[in-house]
Design a protein around this motif. Structure first.
Motif, PDB file in Angstrom:
ATOM      1  N   LEU A  34     -26.225   3.598 -96.914  1.00  0.00           N
ATOM      2  CA  LEU A  34     -27.021   4.492 -96.093  1.00  0.00           C
ATOM      3  C   LEU A  34     -27.859   5.371 -97.012  1.00  0.00           C
ATOM      4  O   LEU A  34     -27.344   5.905 -97.992  1.00  0.00           O
ATOM      5  N   ILE A  35     -29.129   5.491 -96.709  1.00  0.00           N
ATOM      6  CA  ILE A  35     -30.002   6.331 -97.531  1.00  0.00           C
ATOM      7  C   ILE A  35     -30.168   7.662 -96.812  1.00  0.00           C
ATOM      8  O   ILE A  35     -30.677   7.710 -95.693  1.00  0.00           O
ATOM      9  N   PRO A  36     -29.732   8.728 -97.459  1.00  0.00           N
ATOM     10  CA  PRO A  36     -29.871  10.025 -96.792  1.00  0.00           C
ATOM     11  C   PRO A  36     -31.342  10.374 -96.618  1.00  0.00           C
ATOM     12  O   PRO A  36     -32.063  10.560 -97.600  1.00  0.00           O
ATOM     13  N   CYS A  37     -31.772  10.380 -95.365  1.00  0.00           N
ATOM     14  CA  CYS A  37     -33.195  10.608 -95.103  1.00  0.00           C
ATOM     15  C   CYS A  37     -33.335  11.171 -93.704  1.00  0.00           C
ATOM     16  O   CYS A  37     -33.349  10.427 -92.724  1.00  0.00           O
ATOM     17  N   PRO A  38     -33.371  12.463 -93.595  1.00  0.00           N
ATOM     18  CA  PRO A  38     -33.290  13.075 -92.267  1.00  0.00           C
ATOM     19  C   PRO A  38     -34.575  13.029 -91.452  1.00  0.00           C
ATOM     20  O   PRO A  38     -34.532  13.159 -90.244  1.00  0.00           O
ATOM     21  N   VAL A  48     -34.601  -0.792 -96.346  1.00  0.00           N
ATOM     22  CA  VAL A  48     -35.093  -0.814 -97.723  1.00  0.00           C
ATOM     23  C   VAL A  48     -34.321  -1.846 -98.518  1.00  0.00           C
ATOM     24  O   VAL A  48     -33.097  -1.883 -98.473  1.00  0.00           O
ATOM     25  N   LEU A  54     -29.177  -3.465 -99.968  1.00  0.00           N
ATOM     26  CA  LEU A  54     -29.852  -3.247 -98.696  1.00  0.00           C
ATOM     27  C   LEU A  54     -29.539  -1.850 -98.200  1.00  0.00           C
ATOM     28  O   LEU A  54     -28.371  -1.489 -98.049  1.00  0.00           O
ATOM     29  N   GLY A  55     -30.573  -1.057 -97.968  1.00  0.00           N
ATOM     30  CA  GLY A  55     -30.363   0.310 -97.525  1.00  0.00           C
ATOM     31  C   GLY A  55     -30.915   0.542 -96.141  1.00  0.00           C
ATOM     32  O   GLY A  55     -31.920  -0.063 -95.749  1.00  0.00           O
ATOM     33  N   VAL A  61     -30.153   5.757 -87.633  1.00  0.00           N
ATOM     34  CA  VAL A  61     -28.818   5.376 -87.172  1.00  0.00           C
ATOM     35  C   VAL A  61     -28.497   5.943 -85.801  1.00  0.00           C
ATOM     36  O   VAL A  61     -27.900   5.260 -84.962  1.00  0.00           O
ATOM     37  N   LYS A  62     -28.903   7.173 -85.550  1.00  0.00           N
ATOM     38  CA  LYS A  62     -28.529   7.772 -84.272  1.00  0.00           C
ATOM     39  C   LYS A  62     -29.233   7.124 -83.081  1.00  0.00           C
ATOM     40  O   LYS A  62     -28.799   7.270 -81.950  1.00  0.00           O
ATOM     41  N   LEU A  65     -27.511   2.809 -83.493  1.00  0.00           N
ATOM     42  CA  LEU A  65     -26.103   2.510 -83.244  1.00  0.00           C
ATOM     43  C   LEU A  65     -25.725   2.546 -81.764  1.00  0.00           C
ATOM     44  O   LEU A  65     -25.166   1.562 -81.259  1.00  0.00           O
ATOM     45  N   LEU A  97     -23.300  -1.184 -89.797  1.00  0.00           N
ATOM     46  CA  LEU A  97     -23.318   0.257 -89.596  1.00  0.00           C
ATOM     47  C   LEU A  97     -21.939   0.813 -89.306  1.00  0.00           C
ATOM     48  O   LEU A  97     -21.571   1.883 -89.777  1.00  0.00           O
ATOM     49  N   ASN A  98     -21.181   0.091 -88.500  1.00  0.00           N
ATOM     50  CA  ASN A  98     -19.859   0.556 -88.101  1.00  0.00           C
ATOM     51  C   ASN A  98     -18.877  -0.606 -88.024  1.00  0.00           C
ATOM     52  O   ASN A  98     -18.683  -1.186 -86.957  1.00  0.00           O
TER      53      ASN A  98
END
Lengths: 431, 198
Positions: A34-38, A48, A54-55, A61-62, A65, A97-98
């Motif tokens: 997961l790439i932290p990107c708000p 990416v 693979l990112g 995600v919100k 998912l 993702l989960n």
């Protein structure tokens, strides 16, 4: 920021497709993250691909998912149809993702069973999911299901690696090679996951399952595992699960080797896959087991001395010493001529090399020993002539070890663990 | 048993100046590495800023242990390791590195130096070699040399800060951290990283 349903729908379709394309473009992807990107960026793909990684940018995600999750549930409830390809893509996206979503894994099981999905693909997906969630229980469970399914489908008869009684056809050899590769792959997956999360119980439990179900107690595999995990545990001195695995290996080896010994006593069929056991010497298997325990105790000593204050190492010592203690007990009560002269060797503590003159002293330092004196003299002299005796772990040597640690000790934890160990020795072993 | 970063810094009057650093981030997931590296730089600088001259300390923060040595000539070194790695070896490493650095790099260059301008290349190989503490150094020798009673122990980063100072504020103001890292920090603080989905 209100997103219309169509916008979300478009976004999700696009993401699922992008992920799918990424795999097509690069079949060597070995890690997802997961790439932290708000910041939300509708115009750009959140997927990416860099080198073999693979990112997924975190902002999507919100949306992604819940949507994909919901779609799958509707399918399972038969409220909305999804074709097979869509199912494969959606479950793949979901699980990356989960991975703890059992329903998604189960859908893939169904796809596997009707031949739509290649099991190798699922093993690959599991491996990828573990790169992000190394503990995920559902993922490990699914992996075992696939492996079992493969075993059933690919081997018409039960494949015993031990059983090389007579030369087999090429097919059997290929089967064997495939099993070897599969084993190596499983060990690699476990090792990777164990490295990604400390004391990764699920990864190590899987490794044990592999030993029991794929290697089926093969002695060579057990020995190899013992040597290959040695360095790993030395570099992960507070990883309980890693040490527990070694305890399991010792137990399994002791059990397997003892059975080999019994077969040699009552030969029905010569197992000749056991290159490690060596059939020539009737006492040999009785030497191998003590040697294994001795080496493990030595490893433990070395680590305790080098890295003071790690409780795991002391727990490991207890387990190993206890296993040794149990094994020795069982084998003393067995046939007299087969049992090693333990009273004698117990006297030969680690400080002293073997000594002819001490044969007459049979100090009962261990309360548990009783019948070992009978007929052990001839065995003693035979053993002495064969070469230097291994000092076996014993109560007195353990007490010496504890004293040594306490005198040089500068770590309060180490002090505490050493004292606790001594207490355990006295109350559990010494009785 | 891992070493994650090894840094040499100059302790200026108001802040610490990074001179050279080496990182081993292979155990972190790929997309977190740049943020992790920035955080390690941020942490190392903060630690040196808040440590007295001529002091050695170990600071525990989550599952990491940061070991620092600030010399009387304002040269400082920080090792960030995991909790298994023996701290004694870290201090041996710091002594060695700072000694070598001070002989190779003129002290004139320290106050205004940066990783781009400083000519010192041994840090990466030191970090790599010390990944295995036993190969790198004779443990018995180490045990004899260091007087452990003089090493200050901190249970959190917070204990380095002034009264009323908050780590969150320092993070937000830091020039070592990019926007992505700051955002990452915010979300990471809120969650239990064990069950991380986001």
């Amino acid at each position: 920021m209100a997103e219309s349903e169509e916008e979300v729908d478009v976004l999700v379709q696009r993401v699922v497709k992008d992920i799918n394309n990424a795999f097509k473009r690069n079949p060597n992807i070995d890690e997802i993250g997961l790439i932290p990107c708000p910041e939300v960026r509708y115009n750009r793909s959140p997927i990416v691909l860099v080198e073999n990684k693979l990112g997924v940018e975190s902002w999507c995600v919100k949306f992604l998912l819940p949507y994909v999750h919901n779609k799958l549930l509707l399918y399972k409830q038969r409220k909305q149809w999804l074709d097979r390809e869509a199912l494969v893509d959606i479950t793949c996206t979901l699980l990356l993702l989960n991975p703890d979503f059992t329903t998604a894994w189960n859908v893939r099981k169904e796809l596997l069973q009707c031949g739509v999905l290649n099991p190798e693909k699922d093993l690959y997906l599991v491996k990828l999911a573990l790169s992000k969630h190394p503990k995920s229980p559902e993922t490990w469970i699914h992996r075992r299901w696939v492996l079992q399914w493969l075993q059933k489908e690919c081997s018409p008869s039960e494949q015993e690696l031990k059983d090389h009684a007579e030369p087999r056809e090429d097919a059997a050899r290929r089967q064997c090679e495939r099993l070897q590769r599969a084993l190596q792959e499983e060990m690699r997956v476990c090792a990777d996951a164990a490295g990604r999360y400390p004391s990764n119980y699920n990864a190590w439990s899987h490794r044990i399952w592999v030993l029991q179900n794929m290697a089926k107690g093969n002695l060579k595999v057990l020995h190899d595992e013992l040597s290959s995990t040695r360095l790993w545990v030395s570099m992960h001195v507070s990883d309980h699960s890693g040490f527990h695995y070694r305890q399991h290996l010792l137990k399994a080896l002791a059990r397997e080797l003892s059975q080999v010994g019994e077969t040699e006593l009552h030969p029905t069929k010569q197992p000749n896959g056991e290159s490690t056991a060596g059939a020539s010497d009737d006492n040999h298997h009785n030497d191998v087991i003590p040697q294994l325990f001795h080496e493990e105790m030595e490893l433990c000593t070395d680590l305790i001395e080098s890295y003071p204050g790690h409780e795991t190492l002391w727990c490991h010592r207890r387990h190993v010493f206890y296993l040794w203690h149990q094994w020795r007990r069982e084998h003393l009560q067995g046939a007299g001529s087969q049992s090693p002269p333990l009273t004698h060797t117990d006297v030969l503590l680690s400080e002293e090399p073997c000594d002819d003159s001490s044969t007459s002293q049979t100090m009962d330092v261990d309360c548990v020993l009783d019948g070992s004196k009978h007929g052990s003299y001839t065995q003693d002299t035979k053993r002495l002539k064969r070469g230097p005796l291994l000092p076996h772990p014993a109560l007195p040597s353990e007490h010496t070890f504890v004293s040594k640690i306490l005198t040089g000790c500068r770590s309060t934890e180490q002090n505490r663990f050493a004292i606790a160990y001594r207490k355990w020795l006295d109350s559990v072993i010494g009785q | 048993m891992k070493l994650y970063s090894l840094s040499v810094l100059y302790k200026g009057s108001t802040k610490a100046n990074l001179l050279k650093a080496a990182y081993d981030l292979s155990s972190f997931s790929f997309f977190q590495r740049s943020s992790v590296q920035e955080f390690m730089t941020f942490t190392s600088a903060l630690i040196v800023e808040r440590s007295a001259l001529g002091s050695r300390a170990s600071i525990k923060e989550q599952e990491y242990l940061c070991h620092v040595y600030v010399r009387n000539d304002n040269l400082g070194g920080v090792v960030i390791a995991d909790s298994e790695y023996p701290s004694r070896v870290c201090f041996t490493l710091l002594d060695k590195v700072l000694d070598e650095f001070s002989r190779q790099v003129n002290s004139i260059d320290w106050p205004s130096g940066s990783p781009a301008t400083i000519q010192y290349t041994a840090l990466d190989s030191h970090l790599a070699r010390y990944q295995n503490p036993r190969e790198a150094d004779a443990m018995t020798k180490v045990q004899a040399e260091l007087d452990e009673t003089k090493i200050i122990l901190h249970n959190t980063m917070e204990s380095l800060l002034e009264r009323g100072e908050k780590l969150d504020d320092l993070v937000q103001k830091s020039e070592h951290l990019g926007n992505q890292s700051k955002a990452f920090y915010k979300t990471a603080r809120k969650q239990n990283s064990c069950c991380e989905i986001m």
